[in-house]
Structures are given as C-alpha cells and as structure tokens.
Design an enzyme around this catalytic site. Structure first.
Site, mmCIF file in Angstrom:
data_model
loop_
_atom_site.group_PDB
_atom_site.id
_atom_site.type_symbol
_atom_site.label_atom_id
_atom_site.label_comp_id
_atom_site.label_asym_id
_atom_site.label_seq_id
_atom_site.Cartn_x
_atom_site.Cartn_y
_atom_site.Cartn_z
ATOM 1 N N HIS A 244 -7.865 3.744 3.768
ATOM 2 C CA HIS A 244 -6.852 2.728 3.511
ATOM 3 C C HIS A 244 -7.357 1.304 3.746
ATOM 4 O O HIS A 244 -6.696 0.351 3.352
ATOM 5 C CB HIS A 244 -5.613 3.011 4.369
ATOM 6 C CG HIS A 244 -4.409 2.257 3.941
ATOM 7 N ND1 HIS A 244 -3.906 2.317 2.665
ATOM 8 C CD2 HIS A 244 -3.599 1.409 4.610
ATOM 9 C CE1 HIS A 244 -2.837 1.543 2.572
ATOM 10 N NE2 HIS A 244 -2.639 0.981 3.730
ATOM 11 N N ASP B 280 -8.062 7.525 0.649
ATOM 12 C CA ASP B 280 -6.949 6.848 1.317
ATOM 13 C C ASP B 280 -5.771 7.804 1.451
ATOM 14 O O ASP B 280 -5.132 8.164 0.474
ATOM 15 C CB ASP B 280 -6.552 5.629 0.478
ATOM 16 C CG ASP B 280 -5.427 4.829 1.094
ATOM 17 O OD1 ASP B 280 -4.862 5.230 2.124
ATOM 18 O OD2 ASP B 280 -5.115 3.761 0.532
ATOM 19 N N TYR C 76 2.732 -3.120 6.430
ATOM 20 C CA TYR C 76 3.739 -2.490 7.280
ATOM 21 C C TYR C 76 3.387 -2.689 8.745
ATOM 22 O O TYR C 76 2.249 -2.433 9.156
ATOM 23 C CB TYR C 76 3.780 -1.008 6.954
ATOM 24 C CG TYR C 76 4.955 -0.264 7.500
ATOM 25 C CD1 TYR C 76 6.228 -0.475 6.993
ATOM 26 C CD2 TYR C 76 4.799 0.664 8.523
ATOM 27 C CE1 TYR C 76 7.314 0.237 7.479
ATOM 28 C CE2 TYR C 76 5.881 1.378 9.016
ATOM 29 C CZ TYR C 76 7.142 1.159 8.496
ATOM 30 O OH TYR C 76 8.211 1.859 8.986
ATOM 31 N N SER D 202 -1.207 -2.750 0.746
ATOM 32 C CA SER D 202 -0.339 -1.703 1.291
ATOM 33 C C SER D 202 1.138 -2.107 1.106
ATOM 34 O O SER D 202 1.565 -2.303 -0.033
ATOM 35 C CB SER D 202 -0.689 -1.445 2.755
ATOM 36 O OG SER D 202 -0.179 -0.209 3.158
ATOM 37 N N GLN D 203 1.925 -2.242 2.161
ATOM 38 C CA GLN D 203 3.302 -2.723 1.983
ATOM 39 C C GLN D 203 3.286 -4.100 1.335
ATOM 40 O O GLN D 203 4.181 -4.457 0.560
ATOM 41 C CB GLN D 203 4.055 -2.779 3.314
ATOM 42 C CG GLN D 203 5.467 -3.288 3.194
ATOM 43 C CD GLN D 203 6.075 -3.639 4.553
ATOM 44 O OE1 GLN D 203 6.814 -2.874 5.131
ATOM 45 N NE2 GLN D 203 5.746 -4.821 5.072
#
Lengths: 332, 332, 332, 332, 332, 332
Positions: B308, B279, B92, B189-190
C-alpha cells in the site's frame, strides 16, 4: 499470557492513592442535575421469543439529556410477587444482543435488566436498531469510544453512558415487579466498570444498591493501565496520546473523573470482585486498585491462570451463591 | 504480501459493471443543494512556522451543512502572479498534521491546500484542535468511520466528507492567488478516493478540475473488496456485517452511492492513477475497477512488488512530471 | 508496546559507567590519520527536479580510504549570502532517497546536506546507483550491517561509515555557500548515532559543530540493548552471538569503540535529544545512557506514549525552534 | 501452510518454458575461463574431533577468482580402497557448521565433502573463521545475499558461489581417496540449487557427476516464485524491487543466468528430486519447473503434507537407497 | 527473545527451596516395586540401514507395568571389547525417529541407546509403529502429555515414562557389549528431564550412572515455570488450570513428585548442564533451580544469546569432551 | 478472514462424490452390534443449582463397550406432560461445562440433554470429573483427538464417541419425560458432526430423529479440508501426515468411515445447516459437501461475513423457529 504484573503478595495490598480531582463529587452532582434529572419515561413492551419459562420485554428509558436508551427485561415465569432484580451491564463493543442471550439471572429467579450501551454493539448486533448516542451519533458502528470527547470531562462519552446506567438502575428499582430493596447490579470488564460506577453514583438519583458484582472491571487506575498493557481498549488511550503527546495531562484529567478507584471509594453496598492474574485487558493490579478502595463489604475471587475470560462459569456460580446469600438476608 | 489478486493480464481489462443506484446523480445533486450550497465563508490566517521559502496559512471554510472545516495552505515565496494549485486530500486516520508536513507541491511552485478530514487525525495529531464532525461529534478520536451512519446514504459519514472536499476545491478555485483554470487535485488511499469523488462531483458546484492524481485509491468496488482482503479499513465493513448479517444489502446500497467506480465514470479531467500489485489495503483489482471506468484521459502507474505504500517517491516524481506537462498545456 | 524499560524516574538519572577501551581516542585518531586524512575531492552537480523554491545538487566526496561517497545538497532559492547548514544523517536501511525527499531544513532556510550511507538504501531506493561499500567483507555475518566485520574494530562497517559522516561535515563546513560557524548536524535512529559520532569525532578533522540534534539515537549502551529488546537491528548482534557464542567478548570489544555513550562524552556542541518511552528499537534507557554522558549543553524531549517514530512532526518543529535559537546566537 | 500452489495434477505436468538468455552457455563458459580455471591448490588438514569411526579434515581450495574457500571432509574409517563420494551443499544462512554435524554420507561409507558457502554461516557458526567473500560489494542490497550484486550477472553473488561449488566437485573428483567415477552431489534448498547448478555446469571443468539429489531446491523459476510466496529468501528479491521498481527487468535478466530450470536442462547425470506441497519457501511449482526440465534420468519424491522441512529422515533414507543403487551399477 | 528472567548474577545463586512431598522417596520406591521390578525381557534385532561404520538394532524392553517399550541401539563397527554407553532420551513430541538419526555418540565410539518415549513421536514419525502408552486415560486433559493423568501422581503420564527410562538404563547396563561402569545418560529439554530423573531414580533399580549431561532440562520448578512463560509445553499446565482453577493445588501436588529439583538432589553421578538465557521454553531460572540442587559434581555451560536450541553443536562438542574425560578416569 | 474458498455460486452446487468404503454400513452395523448393543443403564440424579425455572440433572449411560458416559439434563419447570427433547452435542475441546451453561433449549420448553464428550473438556472444565475414554491408546498421535487411533477405523477415537452420541439419543428417546416422536438433535462444529453422525447412524439403534440442526459442521470431506485450511483441528491430520507421510492412504481410509458426507447421505430427518463463508475452521465447501448429500428435507443458512462463530444468536433464533415449526407438525 504469563504473569506480567505485580506478584500475588503485592497485589493483595496494592492500593495506590486515589487520583481524583477535588470537584469529583460536584462534577457528578452537577451532571445528574443538569443532564440526568428529568423523567424516566420508562417503556416496557413484550417481545416475541421462543422462551417458554421466561417473559421477555424490550424496555427503554430516558438517559443522559433525555436521550432514549434501550434494553431488555426478562422475568421468570410462574413466580409470584415482587422479585429481586439484577441489572446487567455489558462489555466493551457488546450491545444487548438478542433478548434470549443474557438471561442467566432471570433463569435464576431474578428480574434481569440488560442495557444496550449507547452507540455500541459492533460485536454482537441485534436485528433491532440499537441505541444511538446522540452526543456522538453512532449506532453499532465499528469502534472505539475510549477517547471520544476525552478533551474534557463534560463531553466524554462515558459521562453519558454512566448516567444512562444509573438511570436504568433507577428504572429497575421502580419497576412494578421489582422489590426495590433487592436490587443488584453486575457486569464484566466495561460492564464491571458500569456496575462500579452505578455503585458509586446511584445515590445521586436516590437509588440504593443491594449488591454489586464486578468481574475483571475495566477503567481503573488509568495512569498505570495505559503503560502496563498493549491490549485494547486501554491501548486506545495510548494510541491517542501517541498522536497528541501534548494532551497527556488534559486527557488524564478527564479520565480522573471516570476512574473506578474513585467510584469504588463511594460505593456503599456489598461488593464481589473477580480478577484474573494473566489478564492483559484489565491487568490485575488495576482491578485490585479498585477493589482495595471499595468502601462496602467486599470479597474477591482470584483466578491465577486465566486471562480476561476470568472465572467463566465458576464465577457465574459464585455470583449466584453470593446473591442468594445477600438476598436471603434482605428477604427476611 | 505476494500476489493475491487477479493476474496482471486480467487486471489490464478488469472492468466490472457499475453497481450504482438509479438515483445516484439525483442523490448527489440533492445533497449539494440541501447541504452544500451555502456560502463558503473562507478564512485564511498566516501561521508562524520555520518555513523560509514558503508562506503558510490556516484556512477554513464551511463544508456540509455549514460545518466549519479546516486545512492548511502553503504558497511558494517569491513567485509572482496567479499560481497553479494542488488540493491534497489525506489518507484514512490522518489529519492535516503540522503545517510544514504536506508541502511537496508548494515547494514545487503550486499553491497547496490540505484538508483536515472531519473527525480524523488519530494517527498524526496536530497541536491545534482538529475539525470536528458535528454530524458525529468526534475530533481526532481513535477510529473508525467506514460504518458510521452506514444504514442509509443520507447519514453516512462520507457524504459529509465528500461535500467538504468538493467545497475545498471550490474555495481553492476562488482563491486570489490561484489560477482557477489550473486547479489540480490529488491524494492517496482515502485521499485518492476523495480526489476521485471531487473529480466526479465537482460539477455540482461548478468547479472545473484540471487534473486528478489518485494513488492506490480506496472505496472502490466494495462488493469485491470486502471479500478479498482482511486488511482494514475495508475490514470494518466485514466486521460490521458479521455483527449484523441481516443488513448486508442495506449497507451495500448505502455504499453504492460512494463507490469510486461511479465517481470515476463521471470525471472529466485527465487522470493519473497508481496501483500496487501486492497491496492488501486497496487491492489492485479494485483500483483497476475505478481506473477502467474513469471517463477522462487517463494513465496508470503499476508497482508490481509494492504494497500500500505504492510508488513512494517515484510516484511523487511521476505526478510532478504529469502536472508540469498538463500545466504547461494550460498555461499557454 | 507498553512501558518495558526503566521508569521515568529511573531514566532521569540513568547514567551507566562508560564501557570504553583505554585506546578509544587513539583508535579514532589513527583511523582518521590512516583512512580519513586524504583530500575531500568534493563534487557538486545540479540535479533536475520539480523544486521551484530550492536548488538541488548531487554531491560526492572521498570518505574512508578514499572511497567515493554520495549525497544530496538542497539550497533555498532567493536567500543571499552564507547560509547556516544542516547535515542530515539517515536511518538504518535508508539511502538518501530522491533529491526532494529530505528537504525540511532547506525549506527552513538552511543548506541541507544528506548522506547516502554506503551500502544502504534497501528500503528507499533511488533511481541513481547508490554508494557502494568497497570495504565490505562478510564472513558468517548476520544479514545487515550490524555484524559486518564485527570481529575487530578495524574492519567494522561503522568505522568506515563514521569516517564518511565526519568528512561530509567537513565538506559542508568548507562549502562556499555555508557559514562554517553555523554548521548543525542531525539524524534519527542510526542517523542519530551518526550525528552523535560526528559530534564526538569531528575534532579529529578540525571541524566545529554548532549543534547536534539526535532523535531516538541507536548504537548506545550495547551490552544493555542486546539483552533488552528483540527488535532489529540490535537483534542482529544477538542473532550473531547465538551462532557464535564464543565470540561475545570479542564482539563487545569491537562495539565499545562505536558506543554513543563514549561519542557523547566527547561532544562539545549543544545537543538536543529525543526519546520515546515505548520505543523497542532504541529502548529509552539506552538513549538516556548517551544523553547523560553528553558533554555539551543539552536537553531532551520525552514522548511517553510513542514508539520508535518518536515525536514525529512535533520533534521536527522542536528542532527548528532549537536551531533558530542557536543560530540567532551565532549570527549576532 | 495449506496447499497454496497448483494442484497435484497440474504440478505433474508443470513445465513452463525456459526463461534464459541467448548467451547463457557463453556466460558460464567465459565465467569459468576467466574466473574459475586456475589451480585448485587443494589443502586437507586433519581435524581433531571425538569421531571414532570417521576421520575428519578441514579442506580448502581456490574458488572464484582464486579466492580461498573452506569446507570439511569426512572419511569412513576402516574401509580400504577408493571410495564413492558425496559433495554436500548447504542451505541458505548455513555455514559448514562443526566437523561432526554433516556426516550422514560418511557414516554411510562415502567420502563426504561439505562446502562452507562464502560469506554465509550466520545460523550455525563454527569456532573457526568461515570463508569470506572478497567479491562482495553491496549497494542498497537487501540484507542477505539474494540481491547482492544483482544488477548484472557478472557481479552477482551466486556467480562466485556456483564457481566455488563446481570447483569443490572438481577437487573431490581428484582426491586420492575418491573414485572419480562415483562422484555424487546433493543438498537441500539453496544446497539443492548449488547441486543442480553443479550438475548443469560441471562439464565446464570437465567433471562428471554420477548422480544429483536435490531436495526442495531453491532458485528456480524466479518470475513465478517472487510473486507466489512471502517467505524469505525469495522475498529478498521482492523487497529489493519494492525499493527499486524501475530495476525489475534488469534484475530478472541477472537472475535468468542463475535459474535452476536452465541448470537442470543441462544436467546429464541421474537426478533425484524431492518436493513438499505445503512448502512456502521453495513452492512446489517452482521445484517441478526445474524437475520437468531436468535432462538426465529422474524421479521425484512428493511429500504432500510437509513444508520446507521436506521429507526429513524419509528422504535421507530414500537418497541412500538411490545412491546405493546407482553406485552398485557404477562399481560393477 | 530478549532476557526475560533473572539476571546472570541472580541466576548464579538461584536455589529455591525444594518443593517436594514428604513421601517422595517412598512414592518412587513403591512405584518401582509395584510397577517396575519385573523382568526386562530385552530384545535386540538388527535393522537394515545404509550405515557403513555402525551396526543398528531395534531394541525393546518391558517398562512400567510390563508394557513393552521400543528404541534403537547403534554400535560403532570395528571396535573390540566392552564399550562405554550413552543412553539418549528424547525431547517432547519426538519419537526415536529413524535408526540413523540419533547416532552422534555411536559415531564417537559409544554404544548409543535411544528411547521411543511412549505415546510420543508426532513431530518425527518413524515407518515402524511407535510405542503405545497402554496406561493412558485422558479425561479433560489439555492435548499433549503434561496434564495426562495429572490429578494424582499414581496416574500421571510421566510416572510411566520415568520408569521406562530407568529400565532402559538398566537394560543398557546389562547389555553384553556395554561396560556397566561406563554408563552415561543424556538428553535435552524433556530428554534432559528424563536424564535427570534417571540420575535421581536409578538406584531404585541398582543402576549406577557414570555421568549425566542434561541440556536445557524441562520439568523443573513448576510453580515458577508456569507463571513465567507462555511457551508450550509448560503452558499446557496453565491451560489446564485455566479450565479447572479449583484443581491448582491438586495438580501442583502431583507435579511435585516429578520436579527436577528433587530428582537432581538425589543424583550421585557427575553432571553437566547447559542453559540458554533467552530460552522461553525452559526458562533459565528453572534450569538453574535444578542445577543448584544437583548433588553430584557439576558444571554448567551458559549460552547467553540462545533460545531453546541452546548451544547446538558447541554443546555437543562440550559433552563429548566431558564424556571423554570422565571415561578416561573410569577406564583406568 | 476474507473469502478463501469457492465462490457462493460454486458452493451452491458443490457436491463432490462420496468418498466412502464399500463396507461403510457393515462397519457401523458391526460396531453397534459388538460395541453398542448392551443395556443403557441410564442414571439421572438431581443437581443442586441456582436455576429457578429449570430442573437440572446429571445423567449417565453406557456408551461404547459399556463405558460410562456423562452429561446433563435440564427440564423446564411447570410444564406438564411429555416434552419434546433436544440432544446437544458439544464442540471440540468442550466438555459439558456447568449444568447451567447449556440450557437454551430447556428455557425454550424442551428437555435438553448435553453430552460430556469422552476425554474432552480442556477448554471449559467442570468441577466434577469428566468422562474418561478407556479406549484411548495413543501412539505417536498429534496432541488432540483427530489422530488418536487413526491407523484403523476400529480403534479411531470417533468410533467410540459416535456410539456414545447415538446412545445418548437412544436414552433421551426412552426418558419418561420425553415424547420420543419429538426428538431433535443439534450441535456446532464437532457438535454438528456428532449430530449428523447420529442422524445417519441412529437407525442402528432403532432411534428416530425428528430433526437435525447442524451448525458449521466439522469432519466433512477430509481430503479437501486438510489441504484447504491451516486451522486446527483439521490441521492435526496434516501435522500427523507430515510426520508419517507414508500413512496418508491408511489415514484417509480410516477417516472415510467418519465423513459427514456419508453420514448426511444416510439421514432421514429434516435437516437445518448453517455455514459461514469466512470460516477457516470448517471451510464452507466442506459444509456444503455434507449439505448437498443430506438425504432428508433440508435448508441452509448462509452467513457471508462470519467466521467459525457462524450466525451466533441469529442462528439460535433460526433453530428455535425451525424446531417450533417441526414440533408443531409433530404435535398435531
């Protein structure tokens, strides 16, 4: 936040040179010709509310490129004849909210119009869908707009918003209950920027503003602002330039078409500013930069120990007194 | 951040029921038919870089509704014949960056494709203009996308992005230097969400994925996530629902078409997940929720004391070993 | 962080007087004679990695007082003959990491050496044990290395580290695959400080540096730095002096042997600096203080809206172009 | 910080199983034999202070491996005969400070010894050089002492510190002004850990402790602590394991030789604990974990609304009353 | 906090003009006549403590308007004849605490008196009820005392507190164990302000102060202070003026009767100040403003790298040496 | 703030036992007899404002012990006959503000009364002096009102405030323009607490409440609240008990006379609550604790993703609809 900007004495005379492109006026003339000269197609529908002494309406009109834009209108009940009007522009992230949330001026005897800034409203939604930005396609989504389309002035978000704002003033001036000679505009922060922009640009649509009250206005003296504060939304520009350092001058060029110093320099109406000396969001020197260029009669209220909330109720009262005095002169 | 989610023992079996609409598959089938079935019109232009052992290319293809989307391709120099490929999806806010910034897999002997997620890139710009989102009209502007078009699944930003992502995999499979049977996908992540979405949706375009490595994947088990963490970008959804509390179910319905639990449940390839127990951005229970529904062969690396950032270089090495083992099986 | 240091105009000429002891050169000459003149005993063992276009090696050499120090070497595969080399020094808290994590220059065609700074590595561990610092004796030091042994220059941590760093350059120059005339050094933050220190001290070991690229270098103009920023690691010094106010001049004396202004003033190679104007960790005036004293040909890249991340990929590209131009001159 | 740990009812019975290695006792027996059995070589020099009713001395003794360790001794003036004694251990980061800063017990009629924990003192320096730690070898440790040498129990920092601490008790017991049967130990946080460690290990040096007052003791139930709190210094361990996830069990093994649950289980003297229920630095469940294993007579003071400051003056008074009662029993 | 105020060179000469009302002296003369001239009715009751070398007493006296105020007295045991005395004033929010918590000077051979500032004590309670402020009437005050009664000097909280403070000095001077010629006063922060106020106002009660040691004193140069720092308690004034912007001059007028610049200008005794250059709570320029107006012999200790903790133990030692030198002169 | 309290399912039935003293009712009966039974001496003076459709008045009445308390009254202009009335109680720190700032209900057709809570107003001053609290005696209280006089229920600040609040309702009921059968009360946070207190206590003054709308009410289930949240003002109690740990039960006893669970249990009118599930200031379980004890007809609006701002405009609209429905029933 303690004092972090120029001293009061320095602020009192802080008037940096305008930083505007040679074709500023042509840009806006062309903008209104090409994207803001169509019919308003104004609509006005009663809204059911609990208001007992006001009448509330949902209004809409065609803004930039004929996009439909929404807002509210509140009228004081039981007052006959044409009314003075206040068009209220809203702060960054704020939509028009509920129809009973922005009624200060209607309660004070004015026809009060409130804009639903296109694509905004992520801090105070409304149960009705807000205005979209068809140039962007967001409607009340979580932020931000400061760098949306910032690579050229033609595509910048605020070009569309300022046209919408001027055309709401135009619609207000033409409303049957409004006395067009007594049309006032106001707003705080981004709303103050919209008010100043309308003050500077309204002549492109032949609208005459009778007074402009801009509280802690945003979008002024960008070059100074983005290096002076870490507060959003100015910081959005710095964030963008951290990702694209090679675009700094390109971005600055775009912003120069939207700087309140230049808008203020084109205003003709009386103006009332407010500034707060501990305001990190619209730092005092940037407010003064616009103020000192403001071309109409002007005065400024200074709140030394306040932040971006500015004068709060004190300033509301100050504006009402200022409007009443102006209006009295106009009504005679 | 200390442990804040379920205990390791609870996580090991945490498999909440799927929260998906009855027409999930029809929605995506229709989406690909109506918006993702046109020609790819793939382009591939050499880019001048300082890379001495790789060749770099700017690639582009037609994504959702025929919008042109961009990316990079890096090829290891001096290796003959068809190559295994890795398509890398980005986190992201991240654009594709510079052509030499995402080359881990190319250096490891793979054809590496990198997507420039439409409208993103505000954290790591590139000197070239990024991909616009014509459904939205932003290009590398300061955020955010989690609630852009969230009122219905048809207009949601991620519908367009996932189609783009699948079609990049499709383009990669068809590339002349790529062995289509050895097509891997990855991201964190994204990017992990995009990888899982491609794993679950690729069959709509007849693409076969040989392996999917999803690190700390985002967009999973939304109902739990938005009440569990204050970290962005999940928090964008909570911010939106704070402004529009009456829209909660409408928003949840939209998100249910984009939930990684459902995507994972449709995956067919082997899968490698990673999860970090501290996270806050993609809380461990939401990662496990997707993991336990993952329909292919699977394993998960657990990093108990990381946030994260996940396993960092350790996980990079882990993925390379996993890819090598899979690839060896496929190459025989 | 908004601008907090001198203005760009002031920075452009900010060259405070050197604050160095009379015996600066004798100190370092004696240091190398007594603690850095023994055999290098360089070792170089292949490391198994997934790298397909590079060859990776664990290297080691004898640093200060014959302590063994470790690092990585990556060589581009498939390029014949002697190579230009880049020695990369790492930032504070960073160890050498995984053998595939610092390969930018190897991918660009250089022999790339990476130091494992003694005792560091707490932000990015490595599965192999890192280098110890057998010289460490702490007594009331602030956690971290900035005040470890700071009571006198002889025992200061960075004396050992700088000797290690010079000797890695020496080892690189003598490596069989390296063209000693094309030996470049680089690093960011603490790595930039090590690079500048090597640029200034390499002649004590008879090493000739062909170019030094120092990004947002640390350890410059200490007297200004520790009063200008609250960011670590400079703040470690202020924390120490808060506990031991009576030791301020003693500490300042020690640091004066390690100040990058003085190191820069002794550099002979071309130099490329980068500076970020919103950088609190290595404030811009301290970077310029070293830059303006740099004695070789020099240039500086300015990133106005960035913090300590500096120019990121843009600067990587800038360095590669700069190296290529220098190298072309040297290769002719 | 609001309550974040177990409820008061749960805490009252929270006694997790010991997590100790089979050779715990052998480890410490061997430690004292090999590194803590030499002569004390105790020194005691008067220090000039402004104290009018106390006499102050700088003391030193040989600690682990014969390293010289320092401290203070304060004696009440005008009291004849052998005195009861209190050995005070200090909190993390704290050195012994000034000779007049830790005199509570001397003012109360005790011979008061204060340790200068080796290598510490960065929060409250002293004009005299503090104790060094000649045994310190760091390699990728997180700044601070929690992970210094943590890869094996032999090299762990606290092994040396605990030997120093026991030997100060030994020296105190042998001091000419001290009645060895009335030897008390105390400390808060890391000082509480040292006190408990001495309570558990003193028999290795034939020292008998008459009472141990441990306030909000640190270093207890590590496995729970490092996942329960983000506060330093426990967080140093989590930071380390974020950089070296593969070393978790190795680190846990080392720490298991230093856990206050095990130390408490070997204590023989009466014990007084204090615990604060909003304490993030030494969370209440970890304190209770040690308390419930404490093998001597025991009681605990609970401060429900305090953080790591614990009971402050209330607990000082409580300790004095407790000491007085114990001492009265012993003096008869 | 890094340096944020004037430079050391500027501070060394920073002496802003006094900002005091013409009737400053009349105001305080009248205050003492009307509210501070009644009998002291001093009481002194032994307190049971664990102190072995001191005797402790609870004292009380009649302060402003005859309100009873409390405190502690500690006397060194075993010293014959009249003693020099130190009256200690406490910091903001601090009550007198436990009878054994403020004994530094008693341990050093002085009769030590400690005030329990009326209405304060919310940071360090005591098991005995503290002193009330029967004169307190708050009306829209910011929580805390800085704006309690600030609309006029007659009703301001500190008027009552300063009378209490002077009368404690008066009581101390008259105590049977005290040599009235050797009466010293001290305090830090608000306690430093009380000490300076007593130094400036003691003559209204015929008390002679032999020395005043004021550490990082508060309440000096209010106009500068409230714009310079965001730290409490100065910030209480700015918070109040944010709510009542129209009262700024009224508030400033009140404060001008309580400014340490004016108090210092009326002091006659020798004075020892301390200042910390990173102190946000009592910024260095405000401390110097009082210092440079101090009318007695004076010196100042500067702690460049400390915050509001100032010199800690170093300054305690410095004060003891200074007191000893003064006392020696007086005792001859 | 993410969800931190009980789950929605648990909240729906969370009804902890009342924690009230046996003499709760006697305490309040005696309080009203002894301190709240005198004449109201109500005054009502027109205030000049800019309001065009409302009439504004400053009102005052005698509250606790005959202390004069102030407020505003706004009446809709142009509506004949007796009006329904809303008494609005204000949030912590808030005074009555400007006469045009709390007019929502007047604009909706109600006589709207607003209290100026004694001693408060430090967040939104008014140009008129606010109400004093002549009963205030603080002694070691934490700044603010939560612990002012908290050692016994007789002297607690809120005893006086609740009497003031009931007597304003009494005055409203007796106002010539008000229909006493249609008297509603409302408020948010502390205002919600005052409203609930009036709902529970009004019968002591023979006042009948027709409806009580309490938004995110404060002061409920203290024992749970002070351990559940770190947010002020509940935290004031925890801060106090950190300074005075020995007073915990004494303080809890005082608070038990002021707990909204007990007030709610004595309410007779219909009630409308609102609660926000991410509200740290008045945590949801404490709101539900009061709600489930509320003895009248009741309903509750839940805002899952909001913090202490609660439902904002949505809840305003909800209250208006609820009031209208109740009023319609009453008017028939």
């Amino acid at each position: 936040m303690a004092f972090f900007d120029l001293t009061p004495a320095e602020l009192a005379t802080y008037a940096p040179e305008l930083d505007e492109p040679a074709d500023f006026d042509q840009f806006w003339a062309r903008t209104f010709e090409e994207h803001g000269s169509g019919p308003l197609d104004f609509t006005c529908e009663p809204v059911e509310t609990h208001l007992a002494v006001l009448d509330a309406f949902e209004v809409s009109w065609l803004g930039f490129d004929g996009h439909r834009v929404y807002g509210w209108l509140a009228l004081p009940r039981g007052i006959e004849g044409p009314l003075p009007a206040v068009v209220q522009y809203t702060g960054y992230s704020m939509g028009r909210g509920m129809p009973f949330e922005n009624i200060h001026f209607a309660v004070g005897g004015y026809a009060q119009f409130v804009i639903d800034a296109r694509g905004q409203g992520w801090r105070n939604g409304s149960p009705k869908p807000g205005s979209e930005d068809p140039g962007l396609r967001t409607s009340g989504s979580v932020p931000g707009f400061m760098t949306a389309g910032v690579l050229d002035p033609e595509g910048y978000y605020y070009r569309r918003l300022f046209v919408d704002a001027v055309r709401l003033a135009e619609a207000a001036a033409g409303h049957e209950r409004v006395d067009a000679d007594r049309l006032f505009i106001t707003g705080g922060s981004q709303g103050g920027a919209m008010a100043l922009a309308v003050a500077g640009l309204a002549r492109h649509r032949g609208v005459r503003i009778a007074g402009c009250a801009a509280d802690v206005p945003f979008m002024s003296h960008f070059r100074r602002a983005i290096g002076l504060t870490d507060a959003y939304p100015y910081k959005e520009v710095a964030d963008y330039l951290a990702a694209y350092p090679q675009r700094a001058e390109q971005v600055m060029r775009t912003l120069s078409y939207f700087d309140m110093m230049s808008m203020a320099a084109r205003a003709e109406s009386p103006g009332l500013f407010s500034v707060a000396l501990m305001d990190q969001i619209t730092p005092p020197s940037t407010v003064y930069a616009a103020y000192h260029h403001y071309a109409g009669d002007k005065s400024i209220e200074v709140y030394p120990f306040n932040g971006h909330e500015g004068g709060g109720g004190y300033q509301v009262e100050r504006i009402h007194r200022w409007l009443a005095a102006l209006d009295e002169g106009l009504s005679r």
